[in-house]
Write an enzyme that holds these catalytic residues in place. Structure first.
Site, PDB file in Angstrom:
ATOM      1  N   SER A 106      65.691 -34.936   4.518  1.00  0.00           N
ATOM      2  CA  SER A 106      65.385 -33.607   4.008  1.00  0.00           C
ATOM      3  C   SER A 106      66.701 -32.845   4.022  1.00  0.00           C
ATOM      4  O   SER A 106      67.291 -32.622   5.077  1.00  0.00           O
ATOM      5  CB  SER A 106      64.353 -32.905   4.904  1.00  0.00           C
ATOM      6  OG  SER A 106      64.123 -31.584   4.454  1.00  0.00           O
ATOM      7  N   SER A 107      67.184 -32.473   2.848  1.00  0.00           N
ATOM      8  CA  SER A 107      68.525 -31.895   2.730  1.00  0.00           C
ATOM      9  C   SER A 107      68.636 -30.567   3.473  1.00  0.00           C
ATOM     10  O   SER A 107      67.645 -29.872   3.714  1.00  0.00           O
ATOM     11  CB  SER A 107      68.879 -31.675   1.256  1.00  0.00           C
ATOM     12  OG  SER A 107      68.850 -32.885   0.541  1.00  0.00           O
ATOM     13  N   GLN A 108      69.869 -30.217   3.818  1.00  0.00           N
ATOM     14  CA  GLN A 108      70.146 -28.929   4.439  1.00  0.00           C
ATOM     15  C   GLN A 108      69.718 -27.810   3.484  1.00  0.00           C
ATOM     16  O   GLN A 108      70.061 -27.828   2.297  1.00  0.00           O
ATOM     17  CB  GLN A 108      71.636 -28.814   4.744  1.00  0.00           C
ATOM     18  CG  GLN A 108      72.038 -27.498   5.389  1.00  0.00           C
ATOM     19  CD  GLN A 108      73.548 -27.324   5.454  1.00  0.00           C
ATOM     20  OE1 GLN A 108      74.287 -28.016   4.757  1.00  0.00           O
ATOM     21  NE2 GLN A 108      74.003 -26.395   6.272  1.00  0.00           N
TER      22      GLN A 108
END
Length: 416
Positions: A71-73
């Site tokens: 889950s990307s920043q």
């Protein structure tokens, strides 16, 4: 009624959005509305809320010790959604489903008259994303298990195509499935450093509209790039070297170089803390095919003499340089530099070169590039302009243009 012992996830959610906005990464009202409306914790149900609502990437799947999905920043998600410039009613293709969170944000922006299709090569990730999207009220988002390199022709053409995995090339499908006035956004690997680049069609090529430094896991499947990560120590990710271009290497010989006597060259250059990541690494990678990135985890720092350029608390140390046949030259903070703060947000520091092996020529080549970047005014990645042509297409070139030919694309880089 919420128990006093339970975390107030609504407040945590909104504080994170406030933080990303205050830092200047959310400017568009539609992007802000999407972030405020879609809770991240619904897409990370097995992660503690305190971790979910930190501005950080969260790994969700690893293979052989390497993260393959995350889950990307939130900050880079916001940056990329700003680059994408979504509009209500648009048809969007996402390559790299992850948890489904980014697809939900985009579905909120394009609204009921728009359509979002997200694809991933891993069936487990696809199934989980479907569950997460349904639980958040976005069950209408289409989630497909497929090789992202092929796009998804069934619903083409697309107003927007976005990759949330890095790629070293632009596959033919992404180009042909994009509308003539569309926008392709992908984390492109530039011989090591990655940049989120928004492209739009311009006659016979794609032209960059914006470029931001980033870091993503790689595209998998038939269109994946050759792996350029070399494990130098027995423990996975303890000590690694990433090459700018794939080539035969001897990990044991490189490790032995790092244990050999070193020679240092002090450079008459002072850097701001963000410049190695946001500027110097791009200049060096584009100008030198021998570019490499050396990283040591926290556990290995005490065991190996790793020249430090940037230290990430709790994670380790990284530096950049050039790898020759029998030599390695990398950059480090000058030990005599006034600032002892080696974090990315630390103080200004002076630069040195540390070389191992028969590195006289290599260190001079590295010095030449550093001095050229200094003379050019410490150019940053935002000042890069990129044109992407089919490989056999003729194009007008300036003397300062840098051409890197890949299988499907001829990239022309210039600094503006």
């Amino acid at each position: 009624m919420q128990s006093s012992k339970e975390p107030d996830m609504t407040a945590m959610h909104q504080r994170l959005v406030d933080q990303v906005k205050t830092n200047g990464h959310i400017r568009n009202a539609r992007v802000e509305a999407a972030f405020r409306a879609v809770p991240r914790h619904l897409f990370l149900p097995n992660v503690a809320p305190a971790e979910v609502y930190r501005d950080q990437a969260i790994a969700i799947q690893s293979i052989n010790g390497q993260v393959v999905s995350s889950s990307s920043q939130p900050t880079i998600m916001a940056i990329m959604l700003e680059q994408l410039q979504l509009q209500p009613g648009q048809n969007v293709l996402e390559i790299g489903s992850g948890t489904g969170y980014n697809a939900a944000l985009m579905a909120h922006i394009v609204g009921p008259t728009g359509k979002v299709t997200t694809i991933d090569i891993d069936e487990d990730i696809v199934e989980a994303a479907r569950v997460h999207l349904a639980s958040a009220g976005f069950g209408h988002v289409q989630v497909i298990c497929a090789d992202g390199g092929l796009g998804y022709p069934a619903d083409a053409p697309y107003d927007r195509i976005i990759l949330t995995v890095n790629a070293g090339d632009i596959t033919p499908a992404w180009h042909t499935q994009l509308k003539p006035n569309g926008r392709l956004l992908l984390p492109l690997v530039l011989r090591g450093p990655q940049a989120s680049i928004a492209f739009t069609p311009n006659k016979d090529h794609l032209e960059s509209l914006s470029l931001r430094a980033c870091g993503f896991v790689g595209l998998r499947g038939a269109f994946a790039e050759a792996d350029t990560l070399i494990q130098l120590a027995p423990e996975i990710n303890q000590l690694t070297l990433r090459l700018g271009e794939a080539r035969p290497t001897d990990a044991q010989a490189i490790y032995a170089l790092l244990q050999s006597p070193a020679q240092d060259i002090r450079l008459p250059i002072s850097l701001q803390p963000q410049e190695p990541f946001f500027g110097l690494s791009f200049w060096l990678a584009l100008h030198e095919a021998q570019f490499c990135l050396l990283t040591a985890s926290t556990s290995s720092i005490g065991q190996n003499s790793i020249p430090g350029l940037i230290h990430f608390p709790g994670k380790g140390t990284t530096t950049i340089g050039l790898l020759g046949d029998n030599a390695l030259s990398v950059l480090m903070r000058d030990p005599a530099s006034a600032s002892a703060d080696t974090r990315p947000g630390g103080g200004t520091f002076n630069l040195s070169i540390r070389s191992f092996g028969s590195a006289d020529l290599l260190s001079q080549q590295l010095k030449k590039q550093i001095m050229a970047w200094d003379a050019a005014g410490h150019l940053a990645e935002k000042q890069l302009h990129v044109r992407a042509y089919p490989p056999d297409t003729a194009c007008n070139l300036k003397a300062s243009d840098i051409v890197i030919a890949k299988r499907w694309t001829k990239f022309v880089y210039s600094w503006q």
